[in-house]
Structure formats: structure tokens, C-alpha cells
Design a protein around this motif. Structure first.
Motif, short mmCIF file in Angstrom:
data_model
loop_
_atom_site.label_atom_id
_atom_site.label_comp_id
_atom_site.label_asym_id
_atom_site.label_seq_id
_atom_site.Cartn_x
_atom_site.Cartn_y
_atom_site.Cartn_z
N ASP A 1 3.44 -39.04 -3.88
CA ASP A 1 4.78 -38.60 -4.04
C ASP A 1 4.98 -37.27 -4.42
O ASP A 1 6.14 -37.12 -5.24
CB ASP A 1 5.68 -39.60 -5.09
CG ASP A 1 4.99 -39.68 -6.50
OD1 ASP A 1 4.01 -38.63 -6.76
OD2 ASP A 1 5.51 -40.45 -7.32
N SER A 2 4.17 -36.41 -4.28
CA SER A 2 4.29 -35.04 -4.84
C SER A 2 3.70 -34.12 -3.82
O SER A 2 2.71 -34.64 -2.86
CB SER A 2 3.68 -34.82 -6.03
OG SER A 2 2.05 -34.81 -6.14
N TYR A 3 4.27 -32.87 -4.06
CA TYR A 3 3.87 -31.65 -3.15
C TYR A 3 2.39 -31.41 -3.34
O TYR A 3 1.47 -31.08 -2.42
CB TYR A 3 4.38 -30.51 -3.54
CG TYR A 3 4.21 -29.06 -2.86
CD1 TYR A 3 4.85 -28.97 -1.72
CD2 TYR A 3 3.19 -28.31 -3.53
CE1 TYR A 3 4.49 -27.63 -0.99
CE2 TYR A 3 2.98 -27.06 -2.77
CZ TYR A 3 3.53 -26.68 -1.69
OH TYR A 3 3.32 -25.64 -0.86
N GLU A 4 1.81 -31.55 -4.69
CA GLU A 4 0.36 -31.12 -5.11
C GLU A 4 -0.59 -32.36 -4.29
O GLU A 4 -1.60 -31.78 -3.78
CB GLU A 4 0.12 -31.06 -6.67
CG GLU A 4 0.41 -32.18 -7.21
CD GLU A 4 0.37 -32.01 -8.96
OE1 GLU A 4 1.44 -32.48 -9.50
OE2 GLU A 4 -0.50 -31.41 -9.31
N GLN A 5 -0.08 -33.56 -4.30
CA GLN A 5 -1.02 -34.52 -3.78
C GLN A 5 -0.92 -34.24 -2.28
O GLN A 5 -2.11 -34.38 -1.69
CB GLN A 5 -0.38 -35.91 -4.23
CG GLN A 5 -0.66 -36.29 -5.64
CD GLN A 5 0.15 -37.71 -5.75
OE1 GLN A 5 1.30 -37.45 -5.55
NE2 GLN A 5 -0.52 -38.85 -6.26
N ALA A 6 0.12 -34.06 -1.63
CA ALA A 6 0.13 -33.84 -0.20
C ALA A 6 -0.62 -32.62 0.31
O ALA A 6 -1.50 -32.58 1.20
CB ALA A 6 1.65 -33.44 0.29
N ILE B 1 4.47 -41.64 1.83
CA ILE B 1 5.35 -41.12 0.80
C ILE B 1 5.62 -42.29 -0.02
O ILE B 1 6.55 -43.33 0.51
CB ILE B 1 6.23 -40.08 1.26
CG1 ILE B 1 5.58 -38.97 2.06
CG2 ILE B 1 7.09 -39.50 0.17
CD1 ILE B 1 6.40 -38.12 2.83
N GLU B 2 5.60 -42.13 -1.35
CA GLU B 2 6.15 -43.42 -1.98
C GLU B 2 7.48 -42.95 -2.51
O GLU B 2 7.76 -41.85 -2.88
CB GLU B 2 5.38 -43.36 -3.42
CG GLU B 2 5.61 -44.67 -4.23
CD GLU B 2 4.96 -44.69 -5.48
OE1 GLU B 2 3.83 -44.19 -5.80
OE2 GLU B 2 5.04 -45.82 -6.20
N ILE B 3 8.51 -43.94 -2.36
CA ILE B 3 9.75 -43.78 -2.41
C ILE B 3 10.26 -44.73 -3.61
O ILE B 3 9.80 -46.00 -3.60
CB ILE B 3 10.65 -44.08 -1.04
CG1 ILE B 3 9.86 -43.72 -0.04
CG2 ILE B 3 12.10 -44.08 -1.37
CD1 ILE B 3 10.40 -42.10 -0.16
N GLU C 1 9.56 -31.58 2.58
CA GLU C 1 8.68 -30.75 2.72
C GLU C 1 7.34 -31.41 2.37
O GLU C 1 6.06 -30.93 3.05
CB GLU C 1 8.83 -29.83 1.29
CG GLU C 1 7.79 -28.38 1.41
CD GLU C 1 8.06 -27.61 0.26
OE1 GLU C 1 7.11 -26.42 0.27
OE2 GLU C 1 8.89 -27.74 -0.60
N ILE C 2 7.20 -32.41 1.73
CA ILE C 2 5.80 -33.17 1.63
C ILE C 2 5.70 -33.94 2.89
O ILE C 2 4.40 -33.78 3.26
CB ILE C 2 6.23 -34.39 0.37
CG1 ILE C 2 6.07 -33.66 -0.87
CG2 ILE C 2 4.99 -35.42 0.61
CD1 ILE C 2 6.82 -34.54 -2.05
N LEU D 1 10.33 -35.15 11.66
CA LEU D 1 8.92 -35.84 11.48
C LEU D 1 8.90 -37.28 11.72
O LEU D 1 9.62 -37.91 11.29
CB LEU D 1 8.81 -35.56 9.65
CG LEU D 1 8.95 -33.96 9.22
CD1 LEU D 1 8.96 -34.18 7.99
CD2 LEU D 1 7.80 -33.33 9.80
N PRO D 2 7.78 -37.49 12.57
CA PRO D 2 7.74 -38.82 12.98
C PRO D 2 7.23 -39.84 11.72
O PRO D 2 6.38 -39.42 11.11
CB PRO D 2 6.28 -38.95 13.89
CG PRO D 2 5.82 -37.70 13.78
CD PRO D 2 6.61 -36.67 12.69
#
Lengths: 401, 401
Positions: free
Chosen positions: B129-134, B152-154, B172-173, B225-226
Motif C-alpha cells: 500500500d505504499s510507493y516504497e513497497q511498489a 494494492i491494499e485498499i 502512481e503506485i 492501468l489494467p
């Protein structure tokens, strides 16, 4: 993963003499870690007390459940231990321990395993508090041709099982056991001392525990029944007792690791807690003030023992990988594999990126340790400069029943 | 002890076709027992719902952690599962499962094991759920030459991790993941549904869970994004959902066993609880109204999930060995290896001699099951007249991390 071969039992230091490559930065998380430097100090503290009080220390291995830890309790050779399950008794028998107290009331289905241990040469001391138990233990002893030593559980504070020392049936139970050559002694446990909030209350609990056990032993002796063992103990009372005249042995288990419940009672300091759980940061919810970790209740247990204390410590206090407390940071919530850390007392939530490793000090060492297969071992005095304490060994735990 | 060889995976019935001699009167206590007749009914109930709702069911194996149980979830051949640890993922990969969602936020230390599973041909779907993880998942995918699928966790209800569907960083993620061929979908979990006390609240939680996941998926799709997977689920919402349009899969785990928390929410009945703990009476304290057993918190866990419900069930309700409730009898207290049963609601404490065997229905199946190495298996329809249900098999659990 560092997984050393089992070190020899009862060589005391040997387990930590052959370092395994790696540090706490390398282990899979969550995992349990024991700081052997802290553990040694805790063990020495109660051993010294038992010496001064002139009683045998019979450590309860239900907290640590590890032959490797026991080698520090009884360096050089196996000694007396207390167990909470027959699985522990069997594992310790395999490790050479022959003097074992099984401190949970006996029931008939367990007798075949008890007799098998006795036939292996183990003195397995049973516990009971009723006429019916004394009768089937006496009968099983006669049938097996081996007297099964049994202690009568005495209730000193209304906590759990046991007979009051003036209970009508006490002498009769003693006589049934004595006639079958099974009467070993009396045992009591001041379970309510976990709720004795001041040092004075703990001293009184220790005095009451001793007085109650000795009174029961004297009553039995007065009826002509020999009582060898007068056994008392709990971690709070073991550290508070001032006079154990008439007592032969002291039991305690939690003290090897200690925990936040014991720190809350003042029995130890937070820096005496030898067990912690290494976790890794997996996310952030800044809008809630949360840091998420991969250590949930599966790693910590559901124990919330400090909830009833003056200072509720949530699921635990947080340290860095080297063991330094992060002031104001608390594990406040747990899912199965998620922990939530929050700041309290006006502390600012620290910036801890995903991948940061932390350690959580537990509420209740017995419950937290039970969630793990074993312990990574560090020696607090052997810190590496960078990635964290070196891992020296992996100690396996006994599990199941 | 009955310990059958591991039955073949995914033959569904095979595990219970070859009875092991013995009954619940023979097993060592405390121990966990699963009634396979009840379990089958629970499994069929949610499978039917998933069919009607036209979504794939991806059971969460964190509750049962057993390949033998999974053979009932996916009879015939392995199917999609959700796991809570990499240890589960590895064990299920060993059992032939190749479509696995690891539903805990990923952190960098775990990537080597993730990549090793991918190289074995497992589609291991990660959560973040974060930019750094992605970023590190994308980088690891490029370095390994294997796209690691990530969801992506919502966050649908503020329960734990995740991004709101309108969070600034979501697209962005998604783009970072998509550019590395890692974008797999979105996943949400209505964790707050465990506190939704009425059927209407549970329906609303299910609708919100679906609406939130679909909104996030639509936002990502709107940015080009698919999104393949739209995954929702929790045991309460899975049983309450009326419309899952736009959702591709449903996750739930607890429903296989159920427990008193779920019964308290009305998601199941007490008689639908498939997991229990067999205990043996070890003593009595008539002056306190207590029956003592050998099943303490080590066997039940410290979970007190019903404490916050309208009806607090203590540590569990009590049945006889055949599974019949003993009305008014509750396990109200627990030490490590001692349970205390008391009567409530004016019930008379039954006469249960030392050695009587009982079963305790747990608050929280996930936590109680985790205290055991595996399950003795009974089939509720195959009761013996005398000593209790026949034990048909022993199913081992995956443990650790």
C-alpha cells in the motif's frame, strides 16, 4: 536462518561459545529472541536468593521449555525442575533430568505415561488434592509395583486448586498416599501474588505462602505422616520471601525471561526482560498515527496481562534492534499477522521506513514464548556496530502435551 | 495418540476413509479436535454462496493451516488460496498449490523467499500500500527477471492497512507496478465487520467492502492501468454480501471452523463450530463453584474475543465428549495448563468426576487452532455408543513463519 545443532545439555556456556554467522538483521521475522546476558543475570539473582534462604531452587521450565536454557539453570549436571506438561517431562527425561515435579493435578488417563517415565528411572512427583486422585495413584502404584511419589496441593490464596491446610480430607489423603509409599510432600503456589501491587503485599504473599505450606506439612506430620518436600513458589513471592523456614524448595519459572507484567509489579525492571520478538515494519497509516509491523498476536500471543495493571502496555513496548527502548512507542493492536504501533504520552511517532526491524517486549513471557518454535540467541554484550546484535545459536522449545 | 500418515492432498474424502482405531476417550488431553461433518457443512455453505454471487472463492488458510483441510476446500485438485505467512505459502506450494495470495504487506527481507517460490512456478500474489513497497517490488522483479504479481491494499473501513480509493498515491503506485508488469489487482478486507452486530450492519459492511474495492479498481482503470483481480472478503461479509458485481474473488478463512465470536455475531450457530478442545477434569473446588480441567490458555489461547460482545463466553462453552452442550457451564478462567469451569444463569454445577472428558468450544478458532500441532478428526455422524466419537485421522498444521 541460523539453526545450530542442539548444544550439549548442562554445559552452561557451550551454547553461546560457537557463534553462528549472522545478526538479528538476517533472521526471518517475526521471531523470538533471547538475550543470554540478561537471562544469566536473572538466573543468578534468584539462585543467590535461594542460597541465602537455604532452599533448593526447582525452576519451573514451563516458561522457557528449553533444555538449552535449563543448562544455565543447572550448569554442570541436570538438577531438579518443575514441568507443566508430560511432554516437558518426557523431553527433560530425554535430556538426562531425573527429578521432575509435574505441577498440574493428575488424572487417570495420564498414568500410563507417568508410569513409563518412572520405569525409565525418573522421579516424577505428581500433584493432587482429592481423595479420588490419591486412591487411583495408590492403586496404580500397587499395580505397577512402583510407588509414584505424590504431593498434596495446598491452597494458600484461593487462586486455583488445592486444599486449605485445615481441610477435613487432608490427613486422609496423606494416609492413602503414605500407605502406598507415595506420600512425597506438600506444594503450594501463590498465584494471587501476580496481583500484589506493592513490595509489601508481595512480602505478605510470600509469608502467607510459606506459612500455609508449613502448616499443612505440620498437620500431616502431627498425624504421623512423613512429609519430605515442602514446596512453594511463584516468581513474585520467590523474589519477596524473607524467611522460608520449614520450606525445602522454591519454584519459579517466569523469572528467567521476565516480562512487562513482572516489571509492572516491580519484581524486575524493563531492562531485565530477556525475551523479545523481532518484527519488521510493513506499512504506515499516518492519518491514524499507526506504524504497521509483521508481528501480530500470532507472534506475541493474545495475552494482555498489563491491561489490569496501573500502566497498560498494550501488546508490548518497542525497542530498536539493539534493545534500546523507543520512548512512548507501544504496540497497541494486533491482528493475526499485523501489529499496530502508536505513540503515547506526547511522543512523536518516529520515522521508521518499511523494512525497519524492531523488537517488542512482551506482556507475558510464558504466553509469547509459546507462540514460537524456539529462540534466536543474542548476547547483549556482543553487539555489532551496524546491523544489530549477532545471533549466537537457535534454541528449540518443547511444545504440545 | 492416533497419528495417521498424511493423506493425499485434494482427494477430499480420503482422509476420513481409513479410520484410525480409537475414540476421543483415548487421545492425550488437551488436544484440538475437528468435526469433519460440521466442517463439510460450513465449507459447502460458503461455496454455494460464492457460486450464486458468481465470484471465485479463495479460502484463507490462516485459520486451519492444513493441507488436509484444504483438500475439502478444493476437492479434486489444488485451487486458489490465501495465506498469512510465507511458511504457509511454502507448505502449500509443496502440496501442489500454485495460486497463492500472501495477504500481509510485503517488506524487503521477505523477497528472497518470494522469488524462490516464483521460480518454483508459484503465482504468489503480494500485497502493498505504499510507493516504497511498489518500488522495491518492481526493482526486485526486474533484477530477478520474474514479474512478482502485486495487489494494492485498499482500506474500506479504517481497520488496518491500505489506501483509501481516492488516496493521492494510488494511481502512481499502480503505474510503478504496471511498468514492471507486476500490477495484479486490488484487495480489501472489511476487518471492522467483526464488530458489525446485526445482519443489516453486516450487509452494509459487505456492500461497502465491494463498493470500495470496485471504486479503487475503476480509478486505476480510468488511468489506463489494467486491474485483473478485485478481491474482497472477511467471514462476516462473505456470508452477508448480496451483490458482488465488479468483484472477481472472495476471501474468508474462519468460516471453515467458525467459533463463538462468529456465533455471537449471528454469522453461524453454536452447533456450526467445527473446532473444539478436548480437556479432562483434574479437580474440584466446590466452595468456589469451580471444576478444574487440564485445558488452560496454552490449549485455548488467551483470546477473549467474546468479552466485547453482548454475551461474554469466557474462554469457551462446554460440551460433553459427543458434542452436546452442557447448558450454563462456561470456562471462565485459565492458567497456563488449568481451566476453570463455572455455572451461570442459575445452572447447577454438574457432577463431573476427575477423569471426565469434555470439549470446549473456542472464542476464536484462528487463535485456538494455533496452539496445537494438528487436529484429531472426528465425523459427527459416526458416534460410538460409549466412550465418545471415533477418531478418524490426525491432520497436521503448518506453524511458524
Amino acid at each position: 536462518m541460523n539453526a545450530s545443532a542442539n548444544p550439549p545439555v548442562n554445559t552452561g556456556e557451550s551454547s553461546v561459545c560457537a557463534p553462528v554467522a549472522g545478526t538479528l538483521a538476517d533472521v526471518d521475522t517475526p521471531c523470538a529472541v533471547v538475550d543470554v546476558a540478561t537471562m544469566r543475570r536473572n538466573i543468578a539473582r534468584l539462585a543467590d536468593r535461594a542460597d541465602r534462604l537455604a532452599v533448593t531452587l526447582r525452576p519451573h521450565v514451563k516458561t522457557t521449555k528449553s533444555l538449552d536454557v535449563a543448562a544455565f539453570l543447572h550448569p554442570g549436571a541436570p538438577g531438579p525442575v518443575t514441568v507443566s506438561t508430560l511432554a516437558e517431562a518426557e523431553a527433560f527425561a530425554d535430556g538426562g533430568y531425573t527429578d521432575i515435579t509435574y505441577a498440574v493435578g493428575i488424572e487417570p488417563y495420564k498414568l500410563p505415561r507417568v508410569i513409563a517415565l518412572s520405569r525409565r528411572g525418573v522421579t516424577l512427583r505428581l500433584l493432587l488434592d482429592s481423595y479420588e486422585q490419591a486412591s487411583f495413584v495408590a492403586e496404580a502404584s500397587r499395580e505397577a509395583g512402583i510407588p509414584l511419589p505424590a504431593q498434596i496441593e495446598i491452597d494458600c490464596d484461593g487462586h486455583r486448586g488445592g486444599l486449605k491446610p485445615d481441610a477435613p480430607g487432608l490427613v486422609e489423603i496423606g494416609r492413602i498416599l503414605h500407605d502406598a509409599r507415595c506420600l512425597d510432600g506438600v506444594l503450594t503456589h501463590a498465584g494471587e501474588s501476580y496481583f500484589a501491587r506493592t513490595a509489601e503485599e508481595q512480602r505478605l504473599a510470600a509469608k502467607n505462602e510459606r506459612d500455609t505450606a508449613v502448616a499443612a506439612a505440620e498437620r500431616l506430620r502431627g498425624a504421623g505422616l512423613p512429609v519430605n518436600v515442602v514446596s512453594v513458589g511463584s516468581t513474585p513471592t520467590a523474589h519477596a520471601a524473607e524467611d522460608l523456614t520449614g520450606v525445602t524448595e522454591l519454584r519459579a519459572g517466569n523469572y528467567v525471561f521476565f516480562d512487562l507484567v513482572m516489571a509492572g509489579l516491580g519484581v524486575c525492571r524493563v531492562e531485565d526482560i530477556a525475551l523479545s520478538v523481532v518484527v519488521t515494519v510493513i506499512g504506515h497509516r499516518p492519518e491514524h498515527g499507526w506504524i504497521m509491523t509483521d508481528g501480530g498476536w500470532m507472534a506475541m500471543s493474545r495475552d494482555r496481562g498489563t491491561a489490569a495493571q496501573v500502566q497498560d502496555q498494550g501488546y508490548g513496548l518497542v525497542t530498536d534492534l539493539a534493545g534500546n527502548l523507543l520512548p512512548g512507542l507501544v504496540m497497541t493492536a494486533a491482528s493475526q499477522e499485523h501489529g499496530t504501533l502508536t505513540a503515547r504520552d506526547g511522543a512523536v511517532l518516529p520515522e521508521l521506513p518499511v523494512g525497519t526491524r524492531l523488537r517488542i517486549l512482551p506482556n507475558h513471557a510464558c504466553a509469547t514464548a509459546a507462540q514460537h518454535r524456539g529462540y534466536h540467541v543474542i548476547d547483549g554484550t556482543r553487539l555489532l556496530g551496524g546491523p544489530g546484535p549477532a545471533t549466537e545459536a537457535f534454541w528449540e522449545r518443547v511444545s504440545g502435551w
